[in-house]
Design a protein around this motif. Structure first.
Motif, short mmCIF file in Angstrom:
data_model
loop_
_atom_site.label_atom_id
_atom_site.label_comp_id
_atom_site.label_asym_id
_atom_site.label_seq_id
_atom_site.Cartn_x
_atom_site.Cartn_y
_atom_site.Cartn_z
N GLY A 1 -8.63 28.81 0.60
CA GLY A 1 -8.24 30.04 1.25
C GLY A 1 -6.88 29.91 1.91
O GLY A 1 -6.44 28.82 2.23
N GLN A 2 -6.22 31.02 2.06
CA GLN A 2 -4.90 31.06 2.68
C GLN A 2 -4.94 31.92 3.93
O GLN A 2 -5.45 33.04 3.90
N LEU B 1 -0.64 33.20 -1.35
CA LEU B 1 -1.45 33.25 -2.57
C LEU B 1 -0.57 33.32 -3.81
O LEU B 1 -0.86 32.69 -4.83
N GLU C 1 -7.81 36.01 6.23
CA GLU C 1 -7.75 34.90 5.28
C GLU C 1 -8.16 35.45 3.93
O GLU C 1 -9.00 36.35 3.84
N ASP D 1 -8.90 34.25 -0.34
CA ASP D 1 -8.94 33.28 -1.42
C ASP D 1 -9.23 34.03 -2.70
O ASP D 1 -9.65 35.20 -2.66
#
Length: 97
Positions: free
Chosen positions: A1-2, A28, A88, A90
């Motif tokens: 995840g970012q 991402l 967040e 992903d």
């Protein structure tokens, strides 16, 4: 995840939720490119939000980063995220050999 980490300083970006969303999507995008793809290869996206009221803002900004057909996605409300981030994301990329 970012989360909205600045890749140079590794600190959370300064600014509002919009700035965080943009940084997450930029992160991402960088991960997708490093894998040999782009956001156009994203087939599934999970969005974790501390405040689900920000989902409309996520939709608005995502329209700048993604083209149709948009990836399948899920929005999940969470109590907290690392480093007190507000968002967040992903995702799953489909890359062709």
């Amino acid at each position: 995840g970012q989360i909205a980490l600045d890749p140079h300083s590794m600190t959370l970006v300064n600014g509002d939720t919009e700035a965080e969303i943009r940084r997450v999507l930029d992160n991402l995008q960088a991960v997708a490119r490093a894998a040999g793809g782009s956001l156009a290869n994203m087939v599934k996206l999970n969005v974790f939000l501390v405040d689900l009221a920000n989902f409309s803002l996520v939709n608005q900004i995502m329209a700048e980063y993604f083209q149709q057909p948009y990836p399948a996605r899920a929005a999940i409300g969470v109590a907290a995220l690392p480093r007190d981030a507000s968002v967040e994301m992903d995702g799953v990329l489909e890359l062709h050999a």
